[in-house]
Enzyme design. Structure first.
Site, short mmCIF file in Angstrom:
data_model
loop_
_atom_site.label_atom_id
_atom_site.label_comp_id
_atom_site.label_asym_id
_atom_site.label_seq_id
_atom_site.Cartn_x
_atom_site.Cartn_y
_atom_site.Cartn_z
N GLY A 105 0.97 -1.22 -0.02
CA GLY A 105 0.15 0.23 -0.38
C GLY A 105 0.53 1.45 -0.05
N ASN A 144 0.99 2.63 -7.10
CA ASN A 144 -0.20 3.21 -5.83
C ASN A 144 -0.40 4.89 -5.87
OD1 ASN A 144 -0.88 0.35 -4.69
ND2 ASN A 144 0.63 0.99 -3.45
N HIS A 323 -0.24 -9.68 -8.37
CA HIS A 323 0.98 -9.20 -7.55
C HIS A 323 1.28 -10.89 -7.97
CE1 HIS A 323 -1.10 -6.31 -5.14
NE2 HIS A 323 0.14 -6.16 -4.55
#
Length: 346
Positions: A105, A144, A323
């Protein structure tokens, strides 16, 4: 920090350090080392790894839970930094890993800002891991900040619901249907939003490199790009991988998949240029993983959006959310290790 006398910067590296000092409002001693030839010293190289979930290798178990606060960074104990370090050691290149602060994140700005995690916990800015004697800084970040999770939520009705609850970010415009996301990002507000996001990435990467030069002035820097997610032939994404029931990109429309790929390629170009501007090394994964995308079946190096990963939370399997799986992790480690060898002149 008290001021010090400066020597005139005479090399690109010295000029970079001077720029970092000015940009950060501080002062650096700019002693210019004499040029050396041949291999780097054989002593262990003091190294810091940084980055987001692609460096932490979200989805691969077990995770580093030595610090309960960092549990929700989902940093795999065998992430690519660990695998690359082990591979290099087998070749006589020893990394003394001072810290691995990669965290799922993370935005680029979390290099210098605290990052909030699930449950109200937080982790300090990643730059805090850098020391004056750090010799190598390696990692990847930027996805991100460009808002990739918001982009895929814009294109997936399922990810807008409970199935995407653990994926940070919200759709860019919840009022615009997921089925129309291709048109949304190719014109009007969606295109303007994307352009702004990339401007932000460019500025933040430049800031990050300045801070690296300031806090670890003798460190070589290696920025790691992202592996390719979407293949050239998106028709292959209409078939589930062996043993799976979910399509690799779930309910994202096929006509939107090239949009995701274009965003990835643009990000790769921006990261490569940012590294070049700061005379840092760049590990380009996008151009070398075109046959190992999420849609390449048994050869996939990327777990599908809603394919179960190796992680569980309260007994519930967590999705990969696109991912790298173990195969993809090994691709990352291989290319990162090769670049580190190159940088260290081993």
């Amino acid at each position: 920090m008290s001021s010090v006398m400066r020597k005139t910067p005479t090399t690109p590296r010295a000029r970079r350090l001077a720029a970092a000092a000015v940009a950060l409002g501080g002062c650096l001693t700019l002693a210019v080392p004499a040029a050396t030839a041949g291999a780097a010293p054989a002593d262990p190289v003091k190294t810091v790894f940084f980055g987001d979930s692609y460096t932490a290798n979200y989805g691969i178990a077990p995770v580093n839970d030595q610090d309960n606060v960092k549990l929700f960074c989902f940093q795999a104990t065998q992430n690519y930094p660990a695998v690359a370090t082990r591979s290099l050691a087998s070749k006589g290149v020893t990394l003394d890993v001072q810290s691995d602060v990669s965290c799922g994140g993370a935005l680029v700005e979390h290099f210098w800002k605290e990052q909030q995690l699930l449950g109200g916990a937080s982790v300090p800015a990643q730059q805090g891991a850098l020391k004056e004697d750090t010799q190598l800084v390696v990692g990847g970040v930027g996805g991100n900040t460009v808002g990739f999770t918001s982009i895929i939520k814009q294109c997936s009705a399922r990810l807008r619901g409970d199935e995407g609850a653990l994926l940070p970010g919200s759709p860019v415009d919840p009022e615009s249907p997921a089925a129309e996301c291709k048109t949304f990002f190719e014109s009007g507000d969606g295109k303007a939003w994307l352009d702004y996001q990339f401007e932000r990435v460019e500025g933040d990467l430049a800031e990050m490199f300045q801070r690296m030069a300031y806090f670890a002035p003798d460190a070589e820097r290696v920025l790691v790009g992202y592996p390719r997610l979407v293949p050239t032939d998106t028709a292959t994404c209409l078939t589930a991988a062996p043993g799976q029931t979910e399509l690799p990109f779930a309910d994202i429309p096929q006509d939107a998949l090239p949009v995701l790929d274009q965003v990835q390629k643009r990000l790769d170009d921006v990261m490569k240029q940012a590294a070049a501007d700061d005379e840092a090394a760049f590990v380009g994964l996008y151009d070398h993983t075109g046959n190992n995308t999420a849609c390449d079946g048994a050869d996939r190096g990327i777990g599908g959006l809603l394919e179960n990963s190796k992680l569980e939370l309260l007994g519930q399997a967590l999705p990969w959310y696109a991912h790298p799986n173990e195969k993809g992790r090994d691709f990352q480690a291989q290319r990162v290790a090769a670049k580190i060898e190159e940088v260290l002149n081993r």
